[in-house]
Design a protein around this motif. Sequence first.
Motif, mmCIF file in Angstrom:
data_model
loop_
_atom_site.group_PDB
_atom_site.id
_atom_site.type_symbol
_atom_site.label_atom_id
_atom_site.label_comp_id
_atom_site.label_asym_id
_atom_site.label_seq_id
_atom_site.Cartn_x
_atom_site.Cartn_y
_atom_site.Cartn_z
ATOM 1 N N VAL A 36 0.996 -1.194 0.151
ATOM 2 C CA VAL A 36 0.125 -0.130 0.050
ATOM 3 C C VAL A 36 0.926 1.152 0.097
ATOM 4 O O VAL A 36 0.708 2.309 -0.929
ATOM 5 C CB VAL A 36 -1.005 -0.087 1.121
ATOM 6 N N HIS A 37 1.967 1.396 0.902
ATOM 7 C CA HIS A 37 2.681 2.421 0.827
ATOM 8 C C HIS A 37 3.545 2.689 -0.405
ATOM 9 O O HIS A 37 3.563 3.638 -0.919
ATOM 10 C CB HIS A 37 3.878 2.340 1.923
ATOM 11 N N GLN A 38 3.956 1.480 -1.198
ATOM 12 C CA GLN A 38 4.636 1.858 -2.366
ATOM 13 C C GLN A 38 3.780 2.237 -3.442
ATOM 14 O O GLN A 38 4.172 3.010 -4.269
ATOM 15 C CB GLN A 38 5.131 0.474 -2.709
ATOM 16 N N VAL A 39 2.651 1.627 -3.392
ATOM 17 C CA VAL A 39 1.540 2.268 -4.499
ATOM 18 C C VAL A 39 1.320 3.716 -4.281
ATOM 19 O O VAL A 39 1.251 4.302 -5.365
ATOM 20 C CB VAL A 39 0.279 1.238 -4.512
ATOM 21 N N GLU A 40 1.263 3.989 -3.023
ATOM 22 C CA GLU A 40 0.811 5.600 -2.637
ATOM 23 C C GLU A 40 1.936 6.185 -3.224
ATOM 24 O O GLU A 40 1.699 7.319 -3.883
ATOM 25 C CB GLU A 40 0.594 5.704 -1.355
ATOM 26 N N GLU A 41 3.157 5.685 -2.950
ATOM 27 C CA GLU A 41 4.337 6.730 -3.414
ATOM 28 C C GLU A 41 4.109 6.754 -4.966
ATOM 29 O O GLU A 41 4.646 7.821 -5.673
ATOM 30 C CB GLU A 41 5.699 6.051 -3.112
ATOM 31 N N LEU A 42 3.622 5.595 -5.679
ATOM 32 C CA LEU A 42 3.949 5.850 -7.116
ATOM 33 C C LEU A 42 2.663 6.755 -7.490
ATOM 34 O O LEU A 42 2.755 7.543 -8.491
ATOM 35 C CB LEU A 42 3.402 4.486 -7.656
ATOM 36 N N TRP A 43 1.691 6.703 -6.966
ATOM 37 C CA TRP A 43 0.507 7.751 -7.352
ATOM 38 C C TRP A 43 1.059 9.073 -6.940
ATOM 39 O O TRP A 43 0.720 9.976 -7.964
ATOM 40 C CB TRP A 43 -0.909 7.560 -6.410
ATOM 41 N N GLU A 82 -8.865 6.056 -0.894
ATOM 42 C CA GLU A 82 -9.707 4.963 -0.864
ATOM 43 C C GLU A 82 -8.734 3.711 -0.683
ATOM 44 O O GLU A 82 -9.161 2.708 0.227
ATOM 45 C CB GLU A 82 -10.203 4.686 -2.177
ATOM 46 N N GLN A 83 -7.405 3.674 -0.902
ATOM 47 C CA GLN A 83 -6.525 2.597 -0.757
ATOM 48 C C GLN A 83 -6.195 2.464 0.636
ATOM 49 O O GLN A 83 -5.744 1.381 1.205
ATOM 50 C CB GLN A 83 -5.179 2.791 -1.703
ATOM 51 N N MET A 84 -6.069 3.561 1.419
ATOM 52 C CA MET A 84 -5.993 3.575 2.801
ATOM 53 C C MET A 84 -6.914 2.342 3.518
ATOM 54 O O MET A 84 -6.650 1.828 4.471
ATOM 55 C CB MET A 84 -6.255 4.721 3.657
ATOM 56 N N ARG A 85 -7.892 2.388 2.994
ATOM 57 C CA ARG A 85 -9.099 1.313 3.417
ATOM 58 C C ARG A 85 -8.504 -0.210 3.509
ATOM 59 O O ARG A 85 -8.810 -0.823 4.300
ATOM 60 C CB ARG A 85 -10.241 1.086 2.675
ATOM 61 N N LEU A 86 -7.197 -0.456 2.736
ATOM 62 C CA LEU A 86 -7.004 -1.812 2.570
ATOM 63 C C LEU A 86 -6.489 -1.962 4.031
ATOM 64 O O LEU A 86 -6.330 -3.162 4.646
ATOM 65 C CB LEU A 86 -5.971 -1.861 1.637
ATOM 66 N N LEU A 87 -5.668 -1.152 4.652
ATOM 67 C CA LEU A 87 -5.033 -1.031 5.931
ATOM 68 C C LEU A 87 -6.121 -1.174 7.014
ATOM 69 O O LEU A 87 -5.687 -1.722 8.025
ATOM 70 C CB LEU A 87 -3.681 -0.342 6.106
ATOM 71 N N GLU A 88 -7.131 -0.567 6.801
ATOM 72 C CA GLU A 88 -8.213 -1.039 7.640
ATOM 73 C C GLU A 88 -8.514 -2.512 8.227
ATOM 74 O O GLU A 88 -9.381 -2.619 9.271
ATOM 75 C CB GLU A 88 -9.505 -0.157 7.571
ATOM 76 N N THR A 89 -8.005 -3.283 7.246
ATOM 77 C CA THR A 89 -8.586 -4.843 7.359
ATOM 78 C C THR A 89 -7.282 -5.292 8.208
ATOM 79 O O THR A 89 -7.447 -6.512 8.205
ATOM 80 C CB THR A 89 -8.483 -5.471 6.041
ATOM 81 N N LEU A 93 -2.930 -5.885 16.297
ATOM 82 C CA LEU A 93 -1.995 -6.662 16.824
ATOM 83 C C LEU A 93 -0.835 -6.945 15.576
ATOM 84 O O LEU A 93 0.260 -7.101 15.861
ATOM 85 C CB LEU A 93 -2.478 -7.845 17.215
ATOM 86 N N ALA A 94 -1.489 -6.863 14.404
ATOM 87 C CA ALA A 94 -0.243 -7.350 13.120
ATOM 88 C C ALA A 94 0.570 -6.190 12.996
ATOM 89 O O ALA A 94 1.519 -6.289 12.892
ATOM 90 C CB ALA A 94 -1.223 -7.256 11.867
ATOM 91 N N TYR A 95 -0.071 -4.871 13.195
ATOM 92 C CA TYR A 95 0.894 -3.891 12.943
ATOM 93 C C TYR A 95 1.736 -3.472 14.337
ATOM 94 O O TYR A 95 2.950 -3.164 14.094
ATOM 95 C CB TYR A 95 -0.143 -2.329 12.970
ATOM 96 N N LEU A 175 -7.394 5.962 10.036
ATOM 97 C CA LEU A 175 -6.752 4.873 9.989
ATOM 98 C C LEU A 175 -5.734 4.705 11.303
ATOM 99 O O LEU A 175 -5.506 3.592 11.766
ATOM 100 C CB LEU A 175 -5.971 4.708 8.777
ATOM 101 N N VAL A 176 -5.091 5.761 11.350
ATOM 102 C CA VAL A 176 -4.294 5.871 12.576
ATOM 103 C C VAL A 176 -4.793 5.466 14.060
ATOM 104 O O VAL A 176 -4.374 4.762 14.731
ATOM 105 C CB VAL A 176 -3.321 6.984 12.640
#
Length: 225
Positions: A36-43, A82-89, A93-95, A175-176
């Motif tokens: 997600v972070h890499q894709v965001e950097e590309l956009w 919208e892509q931030m939503r992926l990290l809402e899943t 504990l994972a983070y 998200l944070v």
Amino acid sequence: MPLTEYERYLRVPELLSLQKPEETRTHEDELLFQSVHQVEELWMKCADEEITKFVAQIDRDELEGARAALHRIYVFEKLMAEQMRLLETMAPLAYFSIRKGLGHGSGLESPGFNRLLRNSKKVVEAFERACERRKVTPEDLVRDPQKDRSMWAIAEAMLDIDDAFQNFRFRHLQLVKRIIGAGTPSLKGNPIELLENNAKKMFFPTIWRAREALFSDFAPGELKT
Ligand code: HEM
């Protein structure tokens, strides 16, 4: 097996080697986190190129092309939020595991984000130059869009960008809160208020404020049913 032309053109092997391999991940969700972070950097890189195109085109008075560049930035920003939503899943504990491997790294260091913040000033300056050449102000445009329809469209596209960028920051803030909680300081030791304050910032305040000039003349009238 030789690489296909698709793989060679898109440099797929290099692209897919830019995420940690399974054996070194601190958690299975780290692939999602990095991607997600890499894709965001590309956009953000793509959006920044549109700023360069915008400035060149508006300076040549090619206003339809300039507006289209702004619209594309807006679409990038909407995607980014919208892509931030992926990290809402991802479970907190994972983070909790992934965060241990981040040192003191922070989104404040994102080169794409910082470049966009810096280069938004170029949008403002180019817009102001065009206003001077065409003898209109943001206030004139709000009072009468017909005065210069093309500049009106540019000003509205700038508002779309501001709106979408604030929305991106707001989605990130949510998200944070969802992952680490509002009371947890960042890896740089900053409180959540830093993000809350930044989420209120605007790139183009004069265009927003022009509305106030129009409505300062407003007086309520009779109810008409
Ligand atoms: C688990 C997900 C995430 C968490 C917990 C998180 C957490 C944070 C925190 C606490 C900050 C405050 C800055 C500091 O003091 O270090 C921050 C800033 C930032 N993060 Fe994230 N972040 C996450 C995902 C992302 C993603 C996917 C992006 C993609 C671009 C991103 C980009 C940024 C940016 C650009 C800033 C600076 C924001 C501003 O100045 O308004 N973050 N992040």
